[in-house]
Design an enzyme around this catalytic site. Structure first.
Site, PDB file in Angstrom:
ATOM      1  N   HIS A  32      -0.517   6.323  -0.356  1.00  0.00           N
ATOM      2  CA  HIS A  32      -1.665   5.305  -1.010  1.00  0.00           C
ATOM      3  C   HIS A  32      -2.867   6.908  -1.102  1.00  0.00           C
ATOM      4  O   HIS A  32      -3.226   7.236  -0.081  1.00  0.00           O
ATOM      5  CB  HIS A  32      -2.265   4.260  -0.314  1.00  0.00           C
ATOM      6  CG  HIS A  32      -3.178   3.928  -1.248  1.00  0.00           C
ATOM      7  ND1 HIS A  32      -2.413   2.898  -1.613  1.00  0.00           N
ATOM      8  CD2 HIS A  32      -4.288   3.913  -1.373  1.00  0.00           C
ATOM      9  CE1 HIS A  32      -4.042   2.616  -2.797  1.00  0.00           C
ATOM     10  NE2 HIS A  32      -4.614   2.804  -1.603  1.00  0.00           N
ATOM     11  N   SER A  34      -6.052   2.459  -7.249  1.00  0.00           N
ATOM     12  CA  SER A  34      -6.159   1.362  -5.819  1.00  0.00           C
ATOM     13  C   SER A  34      -6.761   0.542  -6.522  1.00  0.00           C
ATOM     14  O   SER A  34      -6.313  -0.661  -7.109  1.00  0.00           O
ATOM     15  CB  SER A  34      -7.272   2.056  -4.882  1.00  0.00           C
ATOM     16  OG  SER A  34      -6.792   1.492  -4.046  1.00  0.00           O
ATOM     17  N   GLN A  35      -8.682   0.415  -5.933  1.00  0.00           N
ATOM     18  CA  GLN A  35      -9.559  -0.541  -6.809  1.00  0.00           C
ATOM     19  C   GLN A  35      -9.313  -0.588  -8.339  1.00  0.00           C
ATOM     20  O   GLN A  35      -9.882  -1.432  -9.203  1.00  0.00           O
ATOM     21  CB  GLN A  35     -10.724  -1.083  -5.835  1.00  0.00           C
ATOM     22  CG  GLN A  35     -11.571  -1.922  -6.718  1.00  0.00           C
ATOM     23  CD  GLN A  35     -13.132  -1.433  -6.749  1.00  0.00           C
ATOM     24  OE1 GLN A  35     -13.730  -2.140  -5.977  1.00  0.00           O
ATOM     25  NE2 GLN A  35     -13.611  -0.136  -6.711  1.00  0.00           N
ATOM     26  N   ASP A  39       2.911   3.085   1.084  1.00  0.00           N
ATOM     27  CA  ASP A  39       1.961   2.513   1.171  1.00  0.00           C
ATOM     28  C   ASP A  39       1.808   1.222   1.808  1.00  0.00           C
ATOM     29  O   ASP A  39       2.167   0.176   1.703  1.00  0.00           O
ATOM     30  CB  ASP A  39       1.667   1.587  -0.452  1.00  0.00           C
ATOM     31  CG  ASP A  39       0.272   1.710  -0.710  1.00  0.00           C
ATOM     32  OD1 ASP A  39      -0.791   1.264  -0.150  1.00  0.00           O
ATOM     33  OD2 ASP A  39      -0.396   2.507  -1.983  1.00  0.00           O
TER      34      ASP A  39
END
Length: 320
Positions: A302, A183-184, A273
């Site tokens: 996600h 993710s990040q 996602d």
């Protein structure tokens, strides 16, 4: 197969819609020059957490703008020869996490550096000092100030600076430094490999911070991207500055950095996602020009992607 985004064949050629600022390359070249001119003042403090196999430290360094950035550093105890290292980057608002999350790699002979992002859930500083809105989110922090004051500029540079610090460690083989995150953390993996081209291998998973305008177009400016909607509602409710805003965000859009990557890449993506839409991820992936491959999970969003952690470990262990 159900879909929440483009058909897979279209994803494979999608190139993104968020504008790229005309001076983008100069912007990042100047940012890197500022980073290299910054004395990192590296400090290693032995952690209270130690194991028979791992020697653990709190690592601090000074990033651009004077912020002290923290990373957890674990290395194989007693290793005398240079060995590979893994840089780990965490998800949005989170932290480097517990020491036990480093130990699998240490057991395989890797040193591990896990960075806390500025101003998020760990121990790194946010030096602050920007004009305009700072409410609810780091994507928009600095958006109404000079482009040089976008917070993610500093965070992206921190990843490259940490990579350089790792490569300078006598116990680390500078030719075998790898990066990974989800993710990040996936976005920061791409940024790190782009801004420090000596990164040998990179394994981003469903990367965040890509193709902001596409997120908006899909009405998915919610959850992790909610601050985009909040910014327009508070500061540009009629979208009179929409083009300006998305162009400014283009400075911190990882898809525009991706063509700088020289590392071998394995990227994980879930086609369901709705947090980081697949098209935004493909916008970055399709611009990577180095050797690369996708690990695709058609029915997953996600979330945990079965077997992918194992795949990444095998990728880093491979001599290819």
């Amino acid at each position: 197969m159900p879909q929440i985004d483009m058909p897979y064949a279209q994803l494979q050629t999608y190139s993104g819609i968020n504008p790229k600022p005309a001076d983008f390359e100069h912007y990042w070249d100047q940012a890197l020059a500022e980073m290299r001119a910054t004395d990192p003042k590296v400090e290693l403090i032995p952690s209270s957490f130690q194991t028979p196999a791992a020697e653990c430290f709190d690592l601090y360094f000074t990033g651009v703008g004077g912020a002290r950035v923290h990373a957890k550093y674990a290395r194989p105890r007693g290793a005398s020869e240079p060995h590979p290292a893994v840089l780990q980057f965490h998800g949005y608002t989170g932290s480097a996490g517990d020491w036990n999350e480093r130990l699998a790699y240490v057991s395989l002979g890797f040193s591990v550096f896990a960075m806390d992002c500025r101003g998020q859930g760990g121990s790194s500083e946010d030096a602050g000092g920007v004009k305009g809105n700072t409410h609810h989110g780091h994507i928009i922090r600095g958006l109404d100030d000079k482009p040089e004051n976008l917070l993610f500029r500093g965070i992206f540079l921190d990843t490259a600076q940490l990579a350089s610090i790792a490569m300078d460690m006598k116990e680390v083989d500078e030719t075998r430094v790898y990066a990974t995150g989800w993710s990040q953390g996936g976005a920061l993996t791409i940024a790190c490999a782009a801004l420090e081209p000596r990164i040998r291998k990179a394994a981003p998973v469903y990367p965040f911070l890509s193709d902001y305008k596409r997120v908006w177009q899909m009405d998915l400016a919610k959850d992790a991207y909610e601050e985009l909607r909040g910014y327009f509602r508070r500061f540009d409710p009629q979208h009179k500055r929409e083009d300006e805003v998305f162009t400014r965000l283009g400075y911190i859009d990882i898809q525009h950095l991706a063509n700088r990557i020289r590392a071998d890449v394995v990227m994980g993506v879930g086609l369901m996602d709705t947090i980081c839409p697949p098209s935004t991820q493909f916008a970055a992936y399709n611009k990577i020009q180095s050797r690369k491959r996708l690990e695709v999970y058609p029915d997953f969003g996600h979330e945990g992607l079965p077997g992918l952690h194992d795949t990444i470990i095998q990728f880093f262990l491979s001599e290819e």
